[in-house]
Write an enzyme that holds these catalytic residues in place. Sequence first.
Site, short mmCIF file in Angstrom:
data_model
loop_
_atom_site.label_atom_id
_atom_site.label_comp_id
_atom_site.label_asym_id
_atom_site.label_seq_id
_atom_site.Cartn_x
_atom_site.Cartn_y
_atom_site.Cartn_z
N LYS A 11 53.71 39.80 46.35
CA LYS A 11 52.68 40.48 47.12
C LYS A 11 52.51 39.88 48.53
O LYS A 11 52.95 38.75 48.78
CB LYS A 11 51.35 40.41 46.35
CG LYS A 11 51.36 41.18 45.02
CD LYS A 11 49.98 41.14 44.37
CE LYS A 11 49.94 41.93 43.08
NZ LYS A 11 48.57 41.95 42.49
N TYR A 51 49.88 52.24 42.29
CA TYR A 51 48.77 51.75 41.49
C TYR A 51 47.86 52.88 41.00
O TYR A 51 46.68 52.64 40.69
CB TYR A 51 47.97 50.72 42.28
CG TYR A 51 48.56 49.31 42.23
CD1 TYR A 51 48.65 48.60 41.03
CD2 TYR A 51 49.02 48.69 43.38
CE1 TYR A 51 49.18 47.32 40.99
CE2 TYR A 51 49.56 47.40 43.35
CZ TYR A 51 49.63 46.72 42.14
OH TYR A 51 50.14 45.45 42.10
N ASN A 114 46.80 37.67 44.07
CA ASN A 114 47.33 36.83 43.01
C ASN A 114 48.85 36.73 43.01
O ASN A 114 49.48 36.55 41.97
CB ASN A 114 46.79 37.30 41.65
CG ASN A 114 47.11 38.75 41.37
OD1 ASN A 114 47.81 39.41 42.16
ND2 ASN A 114 46.63 39.28 40.26
N HIS A 117 53.10 40.98 41.29
CA HIS A 117 52.93 42.07 40.33
C HIS A 117 54.07 41.96 39.34
O HIS A 117 55.19 41.62 39.71
CB HIS A 117 53.00 43.44 41.02
CG HIS A 117 53.20 44.56 40.04
ND1 HIS A 117 52.15 45.13 39.36
CD2 HIS A 117 54.33 45.17 39.57
CE1 HIS A 117 52.63 46.05 38.52
NE2 HIS A 117 53.94 46.10 38.64
N GLU A 128 58.49 51.89 37.29
CA GLU A 128 58.28 51.13 38.52
C GLU A 128 59.60 50.81 39.22
O GLU A 128 59.69 50.83 40.45
CB GLU A 128 57.49 49.85 38.21
CG GLU A 128 56.06 50.19 37.81
CD GLU A 128 55.23 48.98 37.36
OE1 GLU A 128 54.03 49.18 37.10
OE2 GLU A 128 55.77 47.86 37.29
P1 IDP Z 1 48.10 42.51 36.40
O1 IDP Z 1 48.57 42.49 37.85
O2 IDP Z 1 47.95 41.14 35.83
O3 IDP Z 1 48.92 43.42 35.55
P2 IDP Z 1 46.06 44.61 36.41
O4 IDP Z 1 44.87 44.65 35.53
O5 IDP Z 1 47.17 45.56 36.16
O6 IDP Z 1 46.60 43.09 36.42
O7 IDP Z 1 45.51 44.80 37.89
C1 IDP Z 1 46.39 45.11 38.96
C2 IDP Z 1 45.99 44.27 40.15
O8 IDP Z 1 44.68 44.66 40.58
C3 IDP Z 1 45.86 42.77 39.89
O9 IDP Z 1 47.10 42.08 39.97
C4 IDP Z 1 44.92 42.33 40.99
O10 IDP Z 1 45.60 42.25 42.26
C5 IDP Z 1 43.96 43.51 41.03
N1 IDP Z 1 42.80 43.31 40.13
C6 IDP Z 1 42.81 43.34 38.78
N2 IDP Z 1 41.58 43.11 38.26
C7 IDP Z 1 40.78 42.93 39.34
C8 IDP Z 1 39.37 42.65 39.47
O11 IDP Z 1 38.62 42.54 38.50
N3 IDP Z 1 38.90 42.52 40.76
C9 IDP Z 1 39.71 42.65 41.86
N4 IDP Z 1 41.03 42.91 41.76
C10 IDP Z 1 41.57 43.04 40.53
MG MG Z 2 49.15 45.48 35.60
#
Ligand code: IDP
Ligand code: MG
Length: 143
Positions: A11, A51, A114, A117, A128
């Site tokens: 990212k 997304y 974070n 992805h 994807e």
């Molecule tokens: P993942 O990336 O671990 O699969 P997902 O639930 O699919 O997590 O969420 C996609 C992305 O959305 C996350 O990597 C993060 O960047 C963002 N995200 C997920 N949950 C939150 C939240 O509670 N607050 C803000 N951003 C979030």
């Molecule tokens: Mg995810």
Amino acid sequence: MSIERTFSIIKPDAVKKNAIGGVVARLEEGGLRVVASRMVRLTEQQARAFYAVHKDRPFYGDLVKLMTEGPVVVQVLEGENAVLKNREIMGATNPEKADGGTIRKLFGTNIERNAVHGSDAPETAAQEIAFFFSGSELATLQR
Ligand code: IDP
Ligand code: MG
């Protein structure tokens, strides 16, 4: 055990931290190989589409914004149980809760930014991968 493919994005926050090499090193050390890779700047439309599964979540707008704020590296990874393996190496979504040594613990900033992805299942991995790489492009990259 079977050889599988998954999809990964380094990212914008991790690219900005100069952590492309650090991320790829951890993936490779973990037994995955990069079988396709490209640096791209996502358009808002691409980020929204990629997304779309999260379109009703409160963080969707912020997620689209952060994914478009700088270049990313899109990659196809291959290895035994690559989908799960990649998720293990990535660590928990929230870097604060991620295990030591995981990519998100090492390079993540917060739950939004974070670092990486990773696909969550073989079916989403296939979708994807196809979002960014054509079958013919992948074929030209065979070793
Ligand atoms: P993942 O990336 O671990 O699969 P997902 O639930 O699919 O997590 O969420 C996609 C992305 O959305 C996350 O990597 C993060 O960047 C963002 N995200 C997920 N949950 C939150 C939240 O509670 N607050 C803000 N951003 C979030
Ligand atoms: Mg995810």
